[in-house]
Design a protein around this motif. Sequence first.
Motif, PDB file in Angstrom:
ATOM      1  N   ARG A  46      32.873 -17.094  -3.299  1.00 48.24           N
ATOM      2  CA  ARG A  46      33.130 -16.925  -1.756  1.00 48.24           C
ATOM      3  C   ARG A  46      34.210 -18.035  -1.563  1.00 48.24           C
ATOM      4  O   ARG A  46      33.793 -19.136  -1.278  1.00 48.24           O
ATOM      5  CB  ARG A  46      32.206 -16.724  -0.733  1.00 48.24           C
ATOM      6  CG  ARG A  46      31.428 -15.210  -1.037  1.00 48.24           C
ATOM      7  CD  ARG A  46      30.345 -15.343  -0.063  1.00 48.24           C
ATOM      8  NE  ARG A  46      30.719 -15.543   1.135  1.00 48.24           N
ATOM      9  CZ  ARG A  46      31.388 -14.370   1.771  1.00 48.24           C
ATOM     10  NH1 ARG A  46      31.941 -13.348   1.362  1.00 48.24           N
ATOM     11  NH2 ARG A  46      31.919 -14.836   3.328  1.00 48.24           N
ATOM     12  N   LEU A  48      36.906 -19.915   1.340  1.00 46.77           N
ATOM     13  CA  LEU A  48      37.383 -19.616   2.792  1.00 46.77           C
ATOM     14  C   LEU A  48      38.705 -20.586   2.813  1.00 46.77           C
ATOM     15  O   LEU A  48      38.762 -21.614   2.276  1.00 46.77           O
ATOM     16  CB  LEU A  48      36.454 -20.230   3.613  1.00 46.77           C
ATOM     17  CG  LEU A  48      36.928 -20.270   5.129  1.00 46.77           C
ATOM     18  CD1 LEU A  48      37.257 -19.230   5.883  1.00 46.77           C
ATOM     19  CD2 LEU A  48      35.774 -21.314   6.068  1.00 46.77           C
ATOM     20  N   LEU A  50      40.567 -22.157   5.590  1.00 48.25           N
ATOM     21  CA  LEU A  50      40.641 -22.640   7.147  1.00 48.25           C
ATOM     22  C   LEU A  50      41.930 -23.293   7.628  1.00 48.25           C
ATOM     23  O   LEU A  50      42.536 -24.254   7.032  1.00 48.25           O
ATOM     24  CB  LEU A  50      39.564 -23.639   7.200  1.00 48.25           C
ATOM     25  CG  LEU A  50      39.456 -24.197   8.399  1.00 48.25           C
ATOM     26  CD1 LEU A  50      39.084 -23.214   9.554  1.00 48.25           C
ATOM     27  CD2 LEU A  50      38.226 -25.277   8.506  1.00 48.25           C
ATOM     28  N   ASN A  89      37.941 -15.189   2.410  1.00 47.47           N
ATOM     29  CA  ASN A  89      38.034 -14.877   3.938  1.00 47.47           C
ATOM     30  C   ASN A  89      39.324 -15.930   4.522  1.00 47.47           C
ATOM     31  O   ASN A  89      39.293 -17.132   4.006  1.00 47.47           O
ATOM     32  CB  ASN A  89      36.680 -15.309   4.671  1.00 47.47           C
ATOM     33  CG  ASN A  89      35.777 -14.175   4.353  1.00 47.47           C
ATOM     34  OD1 ASN A  89      34.945 -14.231   3.297  1.00 47.47           O
ATOM     35  ND2 ASN A  89      35.656 -13.179   5.111  1.00 47.47           N
ATOM     36  N   ALA A  91      39.885 -18.057   8.095  1.00 44.31           N
ATOM     37  CA  ALA A  91      39.486 -18.178   9.438  1.00 44.31           C
ATOM     38  C   ALA A  91      40.670 -19.299  10.183  1.00 44.31           C
ATOM     39  O   ALA A  91      41.332 -19.978   9.439  1.00 44.31           O
ATOM     40  CB  ALA A  91      38.236 -19.043   9.528  1.00 44.31           C
ATOM     41  N   THR A 191      39.791 -11.457   9.724  1.00 38.28           N
ATOM     42  CA  THR A 191      40.125 -12.879  10.109  1.00 38.28           C
ATOM     43  C   THR A 191      39.278 -13.386  11.191  1.00 38.28           C
ATOM     44  O   THR A 191      39.043 -12.763  12.105  1.00 38.28           O
ATOM     45  CB  THR A 191      41.626 -12.680  10.359  1.00 38.28           C
ATOM     46  OG1 THR A 191      42.355 -12.176   9.498  1.00 38.28           O
ATOM     47  CG2 THR A 191      42.010 -14.231  10.482  1.00 38.28           C
ATOM     48  N   GLN A 192      38.588 -14.480  10.991  1.00 42.49           N
ATOM     49  CA  GLN A 192      37.851 -15.346  11.654  1.00 42.49           C
ATOM     50  C   GLN A 192      38.986 -16.105  12.866  1.00 42.49           C
ATOM     51  O   GLN A 192      39.624 -16.591  12.370  1.00 42.49           O
ATOM     52  CB  GLN A 192      36.838 -16.332  11.271  1.00 42.49           C
ATOM     53  CG  GLN A 192      35.861 -15.470  10.163  1.00 42.49           C
ATOM     54  CD  GLN A 192      35.297 -16.669   9.524  1.00 42.49           C
ATOM     55  OE1 GLN A 192      34.915 -17.676   9.842  1.00 42.49           O
ATOM     56  NE2 GLN A 192      35.029 -16.060   8.020  1.00 42.49           N
ATOM     57  N   TYR A 229      30.005 -20.555   1.724  1.00 39.17           N
ATOM     58  CA  TYR A 229      31.254 -20.481   0.619  1.00 39.17           C
ATOM     59  C   TYR A 229      31.287 -21.361  -0.315  1.00 39.17           C
ATOM     60  O   TYR A 229      30.525 -22.516  -0.284  1.00 39.17           O
ATOM     61  CB  TYR A 229      32.593 -20.786   1.512  1.00 39.17           C
ATOM     62  CG  TYR A 229      32.946 -19.978   2.624  1.00 39.17           C
ATOM     63  CD1 TYR A 229      33.335 -18.740   2.368  1.00 39.17           C
ATOM     64  CD2 TYR A 229      32.472 -20.102   3.797  1.00 39.17           C
ATOM     65  CE1 TYR A 229      33.698 -17.560   3.312  1.00 39.17           C
ATOM     66  CE2 TYR A 229      32.712 -19.037   4.995  1.00 39.17           C
ATOM     67  CZ  TYR A 229      33.333 -17.804   4.401  1.00 39.17           C
ATOM     68  OH  TYR A 229      33.540 -16.835   5.489  1.00 39.17           O
ATOM     69  N   ILE A 232      35.917 -24.553   0.385  1.00 39.43           N
ATOM     70  CA  ILE A 232      36.662 -24.476   1.843  1.00 39.43           C
ATOM     71  C   ILE A 232      38.041 -25.033   1.446  1.00 39.43           C
ATOM     72  O   ILE A 232      38.078 -26.290   1.439  1.00 39.43           O
ATOM     73  CB  ILE A 232      35.780 -25.047   2.654  1.00 39.43           C
ATOM     74  CG1 ILE A 232      34.301 -24.482   2.755  1.00 39.43           C
ATOM     75  CG2 ILE A 232      36.372 -25.192   4.095  1.00 39.43           C
ATOM     76  CD1 ILE A 232      33.043 -25.501   3.061  1.00 39.43           C
TER      77      ILE A 232
END
Length: 305
Positions: A46, A48, A50, A89, A91, A191-192, A229, A232
């Motif tokens: 996972r 992310l 950001l 993901n 964000a 999408t965050q 996650y 990151i």
Amino acid sequence: MQMKTAYQEIVNVTGIGARENPISMEDILRKAEGENMVPAIESKERILFLAIDVQQDFMEGGALGVPGSGGDVERMTRFLYENMERISNIAVSLDTHTPHQIFHPCWWIDENGNHPAPNTPISLDDLDRGRYRAVINPAASRDYIRHLEQDGKKTLVIWPYHCLQGTTGAALENQFANMVYFHSVARKAVTQRMVKGTDPLSEMYGIYRPEYDVNHYINLEALNKLERYDRILIAGEAKSHCVLESIGQILKHYGKRPEITRKVFVLEDCMSSIPGFEEATERAFADFRNTYSVHIVKSTDNLFV
């Protein structure tokens, strides 16, 4: 897996920062639907991505443009494209304001009744000597500056009007948005979105808490999600302000948990500083690396060995 859609079908590099998107979002998302990629929820690792304040007003030529931001966006979008199957993901934070906020000119007047120019510092001493006064909520404004200087060791700076809610400047940069939403549809990942900066009586450089507010707000929900996650990856604008403060807030929250802080990877070629703040910013990032084992990398590095 080789994607069916070419990078240039998603991103028009010459359109980065332009007010009008030269590529149809409908076409982009239709192509994303046809990629038949593994859903993000099935990812073994996972990861992310950001993205901090990658918005129109922070692009070169924007209301608070950061020199180098156009190249940053190109490198971000190429990285996202080339690692579409790796990134589970995305964000994004969205700096969001109205004209009447404590860091905008119309909040203040000087001794001659004029509003301060952008980039004007206003200190507690300035208030006490009558050089400036708040035309809105003077008592709370003075209290804010006092706490900012005492607790945060900072001076209030007046910024140009920027990221005003409902304007083009507050939107995600359009070519970056193309890639973000392509990923969302292709990987079946929502999408965050984190809206920040709406409190009129506080600045909010970092995405998790204001510089100071009477309620001591912290977005613990967003901070705690980071534990989920394996990596990151952080990019955005400006390196010297919102990126720097956001990373600092993450590290303060997880400072005693090195198993979390060592998951942070800063894509240093996908962010730029506001001129004049480069030296202090580099010292801070060196401290992040040395104290918290944060990885300072480039988007072209092989990060997934």
